[in-house]
Design a protein around this motif. Structure first.
Motif, short mmCIF file in Angstrom:
data_model
loop_
_atom_site.label_atom_id
_atom_site.label_comp_id
_atom_site.label_asym_id
_atom_site.label_seq_id
_atom_site.Cartn_x
_atom_site.Cartn_y
_atom_site.Cartn_z
N ALA A 81 0.87 -1.18 0.00
CA ALA A 81 0.00 0.00 0.00
C ALA A 81 0.90 1.22 0.00
CB ALA A 81 -0.91 0.00 1.21
N GLN A 82 0.39 2.29 -0.59
CA GLN A 82 1.10 3.56 -0.60
C GLN A 82 0.36 4.53 0.31
OE1 GLN A 82 0.37 2.00 -3.73
NE2 GLN A 82 2.39 1.09 -3.53
N MET A 83 1.12 5.48 0.86
CA MET A 83 0.50 6.54 1.65
C MET A 83 1.07 7.87 1.23
SD MET A 83 2.23 6.42 5.43
CE MET A 83 2.90 4.79 5.60
N GLY A 84 0.25 8.89 1.41
CA GLY A 84 0.66 10.25 1.09
C GLY A 84 0.00 11.22 2.04
N PRO A 85 0.16 12.51 1.83
CA PRO A 85 -0.35 13.53 2.74
C PRO A 85 -1.83 13.34 3.06
CG PRO A 85 1.06 14.53 1.09
CD PRO A 85 0.86 13.11 0.67
N GLY A 86 -2.14 13.34 4.36
CA GLY A 86 -3.51 13.21 4.82
C GLY A 86 -3.97 11.79 5.03
N ASP A 87 -3.21 10.80 4.59
CA ASP A 87 -3.61 9.41 4.77
C ASP A 87 -3.40 8.97 6.21
OD1 ASP A 87 -4.35 9.09 2.11
OD2 ASP A 87 -2.42 8.24 1.52
N VAL A 88 -4.46 8.44 6.83
CA VAL A 88 -4.40 7.84 8.15
C VAL A 88 -4.25 6.34 7.94
CG1 VAL A 88 -5.66 7.44 10.31
CG2 VAL A 88 -5.80 9.67 9.17
N VAL A 89 -3.27 5.74 8.61
CA VAL A 89 -2.97 4.33 8.35
C VAL A 89 -2.76 3.55 9.65
CG1 VAL A 89 -1.91 4.85 6.12
CG2 VAL A 89 -0.47 4.65 8.14
N THR A 90 -3.02 2.27 9.55
CA THR A 90 -2.56 1.30 10.54
C THR A 90 -1.74 0.28 9.77
OG1 THR A 90 -4.54 -0.09 10.36
CG2 THR A 90 -4.54 1.60 12.10
N ILE A 91 -0.63 -0.13 10.36
CA ILE A 91 0.26 -1.09 9.71
C ILE A 91 0.59 -2.16 10.74
CG2 ILE A 91 2.46 -1.42 8.51
CD1 ILE A 91 2.45 1.69 8.06
N ALA A 92 0.29 -3.40 10.40
CA ALA A 92 0.57 -4.52 11.31
C ALA A 92 2.06 -4.85 11.29
CB ALA A 92 -0.24 -5.74 10.87
N PRO A 93 2.53 -5.52 12.32
CA PRO A 93 3.93 -5.98 12.32
C PRO A 93 4.19 -6.89 11.12
CG PRO A 93 2.99 -6.20 14.51
CD PRO A 93 1.85 -5.87 13.57
N GLY A 94 5.45 -6.89 10.67
CA GLY A 94 5.85 -7.75 9.56
C GLY A 94 5.83 -7.03 8.24
N HIS A 95 6.68 -6.01 8.09
CA HIS A 95 6.69 -5.23 6.85
C HIS A 95 8.04 -4.57 6.62
CE1 HIS A 95 5.47 -2.46 10.11
NE2 HIS A 95 6.20 -1.56 9.45
N ASP A 96 8.24 -4.12 5.40
CA ASP A 96 9.33 -3.25 4.99
C ASP A 96 8.65 -1.99 4.46
OD1 ASP A 96 11.84 -2.22 4.37
OD2 ASP A 96 12.25 -3.64 2.75
N ALA A 97 9.37 -0.89 4.34
CA ALA A 97 8.79 0.34 3.82
C ALA A 97 9.90 1.20 3.25
CB ALA A 97 8.05 1.09 4.93
#
Length: 119
Positions: A81-97
């Protein structure tokens, strides 16, 4: 909880430097911790935080809002998933970014009490 506690993000309790591209300013008020992460262009978790965390992928659960810039998050299962200005996110453990583009990504995050801390 009683009373009021305040602290300005311009005077954080702690600043955690990433390995090469950015930093995390941390304010803790009682049992609430908020971080302002500044991910510079070229930042990637697997290059800039993995050496600190000592895990194969980020094992922190994040919840917050992207204030500026753009980032891609790839979960261990391959979903992205991508995020940008204004995006509210939850991210579970187990990721790279990683940061997309040549603008720093600034992110307010409540899931950082132990983030970017030596293992």
């Amino acid at each position: 909880m009683t009373g009021i506690a305040t602290r300005n993000m311009e005077a954080p309790h702690e600043t955690r430097q990433f390995h090469g591209h950015g930093h995390l300013d941390v304010v803790t008020l009682g049992d609430f911790t908020l971080g302002r992460a500044v991910f510079e262009p070229g930042w990637r978790w697997s290059n800039d935080v993995k050496p600190l965390a000592g895990t194969d992928s980020c094992q922190t659960a994040h919840s917050g809002i992207c204030l500026s810039g753009h980032m891609t998050v790839r979960m261990d299962d391959g979903s992205e998933a991508q995020m940008g200005p204004g995006d509210v996110v939850t991210i579970a453990p187990g990721h790279d970014a990683w940061v997309d583009g040549d603008e720093e990504c600034v992110f307010l995050d409540t899931g950082i009490a132990a983030y970017a801390m030596p293992a």
